[in-house]
Write an enzyme that holds these catalytic residues in place. Structure first.
Site, PDB file in Angstrom:
ATOM      1  N   ASN A 124       0.815  -1.223   0.000  1.00 56.72           N
ATOM      2  CA  ASN A 124       0.000   0.000   0.000  1.00 56.72           C
ATOM      3  C   ASN A 124       0.849   1.275   0.000  1.00 56.72           C
ATOM      4  O   ASN A 124       0.414   2.316   0.481  1.00 56.72           O
ATOM      5  CB  ASN A 124      -0.937  -0.013   1.209  1.00 56.72           C
ATOM      6  CG  ASN A 124      -0.168  -0.025   2.518  1.00 56.72           C
ATOM      7  OD1 ASN A 124       0.954  -0.485   2.560  1.00 56.72           O
ATOM      8  ND2 ASN A 124      -0.785   0.497   3.572  1.00 56.72           N
ATOM      9  N   GLU A 125       2.054   1.193  -0.560  1.00 56.51           N
ATOM     10  CA  GLU A 125       2.979   2.326  -0.521  1.00 56.51           C
ATOM     11  C   GLU A 125       2.385   3.619  -1.092  1.00 56.51           C
ATOM     12  O   GLU A 125       2.643   4.715  -0.567  1.00 56.51           O
ATOM     13  CB  GLU A 125       4.282   1.979  -1.265  1.00 56.51           C
ATOM     14  CG  GLU A 125       5.275   1.168  -0.442  1.00 56.51           C
ATOM     15  CD  GLU A 125       4.959  -0.318  -0.403  1.00 56.51           C
ATOM     16  OE1 GLU A 125       3.889  -0.711  -0.912  1.00 56.51           O
ATOM     17  OE2 GLU A 125       5.767  -1.082   0.140  1.00 56.51           O
TER      18      GLU A 125
END
Lengths: 323, 323, 323
Positions: free
Chosen positions: C196-197
């Site tokens: 989920n960067e």
């Protein structure tokens, strides 16, 4: 590709259908013309497929009975290649040579497509014959591996359409042959299929891996290759290692024929070039590493520990057979 | 990315949520900072997306009515690009030029995302217009193919988010346009979608293939391309060629909007760079082979057999239209 | 691989089973011999795995209690590596160094396999510790990133078999660690997993992307990475991001053990080389771009806007913790 100016809304529903050429003459012309779409490196390929446009009347002349491969053409113009080296179609040099020659015959005789199957009621092919690896004559061993590479180039990269009617177990090299075809129908029940090389302490060559990674997902291929997984027919269908389950050999062949019929109205040259563009990468990979791949195999055979391992394996098989 | 020292167990459940920046200021800063993550070769890209951070108030100024493409921005700040070249949105040079220009407009005007759709009730786009290929002026033909490449670079490699509301048939080039978007909602019923080039004796270029192989599996792509398969909506959903089935055009657009809303709290620059890193390989492939790809197309057109085949095809369409 | 001459039809049903070596001596010999199958570039690897043939009696000596990683070997000879840096196993330099050293220990001590898990009841690992990125000492930051690369090389490219018992949330770097293993069992319920960067304005490095693209499809990976998707356990199972759902930590570990048991009769060297041939491409990619990857990270940290963004994020976390 659509032609807007002459179309009106009423012809829209038949959009896809209208793309199918309506005469064989048109199909031939379209196929011919598609030649220009290929890249230069596809030049040799072009020659190989340049005559593959239609089923030639001479095709039934191809039928031949070799000792190890039976090649016939049925009434629909489809070549049926049957492996018949009892008891389990182990791939030795002689069988590989006959397969290689038979693939040439199919290519030359402009078949509408080819179905690969087995004369055994229980084994499609047991894979490579380990007697080719046990105390080998190195010259023969080199020919053995080179012929296996040839068979893969000719089958995986064939310009004619291919399907496998898998009517028995298909471990290792047997699985590779079927995955090199464009379609797989497998007889249901107890049979299994997979690249189980690691179980014997063997590492499948990179081109075996490439072939599997373009049939099932990379994730499933890694799991299967490391665990030496032999898929049941249901498991194979679920991960798309096979395309259909058949009730028996005849049904498997029929399902393959139904697949090949899809190409009836597709100009064969466009089909062939499309297939080869899709398969270009693994083919190029082995072409560039071919000699290294042979040397790897020969080094493997020269290892005393390998020979010891093969001897033990052969003894175990003999004892099993003697019971 | 978590910060351990100041956390205790009670904040764990909101782990994912806490990753979402809570103020637009923060989001902007984070997006800006992410610039440094890119590789040098992404330099040009960086400039293209450097202002793509938030929906600018000026965005509604983008609305324009071209003869062949209608580009408007709705109340949610989403650009709707409607192809409107009757009857079937065949992609000729003029339409491709307008699409290319419209994609520039969307990029410049910092839209929150773009939805591609069609004004026709039955066809999304019928693909390339064969009148651009029949007895062509070679200079125009080169511009035609170059513009098609441009459209793909701008759409497949756009820094803004894209979705296709497929409200009709989408063969060949129509399928390519939709696959170049990041999401596909297709109106259910009788419509079909696929790369069916082989049916016309044509070979889809490698970048068409690359685009499909990154949408569905390589196995399914090979089957579809060689058999010229036009997928029904249900088949397309099953193999993930499309993401959702819609009841009608409005529903398809709504489903695309719901997809685009997922990016509301994602810093746009990080999103854009992530998308382009994922799509880097096929984009680089065409960049390096772009001239060869044009020459291949021109050689194809110069082949007399190709011209003959196109003439026959056009005659067949005219006769169908006359009935 | 089959041996035809000594087989008859009665032994066919046991085809797959007969491929399993029946004595450990044979397995060892086969494994040894498989050494010759590797390519020259696999030379270093060969040394690393050359002794990995069987569980050595000395293996229980490996057990150690570090402050941040607990490494023990259970009665089945399986190494259990437990991350224990409260509260959420954020990956700072110290934790990464301990993981790296523990992976060396597992490799040296010829474990039958390794299971990675967490001491936290709710978080597997929250990913990279942002305190390593906030106002960093550049020398330490370089060591931090290099150690993260090392951990990935050692885990993704380990010659021993690996599985992750994911007993809590696994965002970003936590997801990467689990995807680098060969199998994933995740505790069901409310936990989530994903790269989920982008939600933080960060772009996942290319090797994070490569690792995900070899776990789930490229299509699903693009969707997940651009939308910062945190998968529920059910979603993760459906797209094969995880392999099994477990009822609790003990069950997750048991499921991992069942997976590792599949290798009991597989010669370990053939298994290891097969795994590494399958993973060769992403490993080689990072090896050749390793320095550029470090520089990219350091440039990112030097950007004042990044530091500003991190400060805001840390303040938000502190406020949340204070409540």
């Amino acid at each position: 590709m659509g032609r807007a100016l002459v179309w009106d809304a009423t012809c829209v529903d038949s959009l896809a259908a209208s793309h199918l050429p309506s005469t064989s003459q048109k199909a031939a012309a379209a196929a011919e013309s598609a030649q220009m779409l290929k890249r230069p490196k596809m030049f040799l390929l072009r020659q190989a497929v340049s005559n593959a446009r239609q089923l030639a009347p001479s095709v039934r002349a191809m039928s031949s009975k070799g000792p190890l491969v039976d090649l016939t053409v049925d009434n629909d113009g489809v070549a049926i290649m049957t492996l018949q080296r009892p008891p389990v179609n182990s791939l030795n040099l002689d069988l590989l040579k006959e397969i290689s020659k038979s693939l040439d015959d199919v290519a030359k005789n402009k078949s509408r497509g080819m179905i690969l199957t087995s004369s055994s009621p229980t084994v499609f092919s047991a894979g490579l014959d380990i007697m080719e690896m046990y105390k080998p004559d190195m010259k023969r061993a080199e020919e053995f591996w080179t012929t296996l590479q040839d068979v893969w180039f000719k089958l995986y990269g064939s310009s004619f359409a291919t399907a496998a009617a898998i009517n028995g177990h298909a471990p290792a090299g047997g699985c590779l042959l079927s995955m090199s075809c464009e379609y797989r129908a497998m007889v249901g029940g107890k049979f299994t299929i997979g690249l189980n090389e690691t179980a014997l302490g063997i590492v499948a060559p990179k081109w075996f891996m490439d072939t599997m990674c373009r049939t099932i997902s990379m994730r499933q291929a890694e799991l299967a290759l490391t665990t030496a997984k032999m898929f049941t027919v249901d498991e194979a269908l679920k991960c798309e290692l096979i395309d259909e389950i058949a009730t028996d050999k005849a049904d498997a062949i029929n399902k393959c024929k139904t697949f090949l019929k899809k190409f009836e109205k597709i100009p064969p040259l466009a089909r062939a070039i499309t297939k080869l563009k899709m398969r270009e990468e693994p083919i190029k990979n082995l072409q560039t590493s071919r000699q290294a791949d042979v040397q790897e195999f020969l080094s493997f055979l020269k290892n005393p520990k390998v020979q010891q391992s093969l001897e033990m394996y052969i003894q175990a098989l003999k004892q099993k057979a003697a019971k």
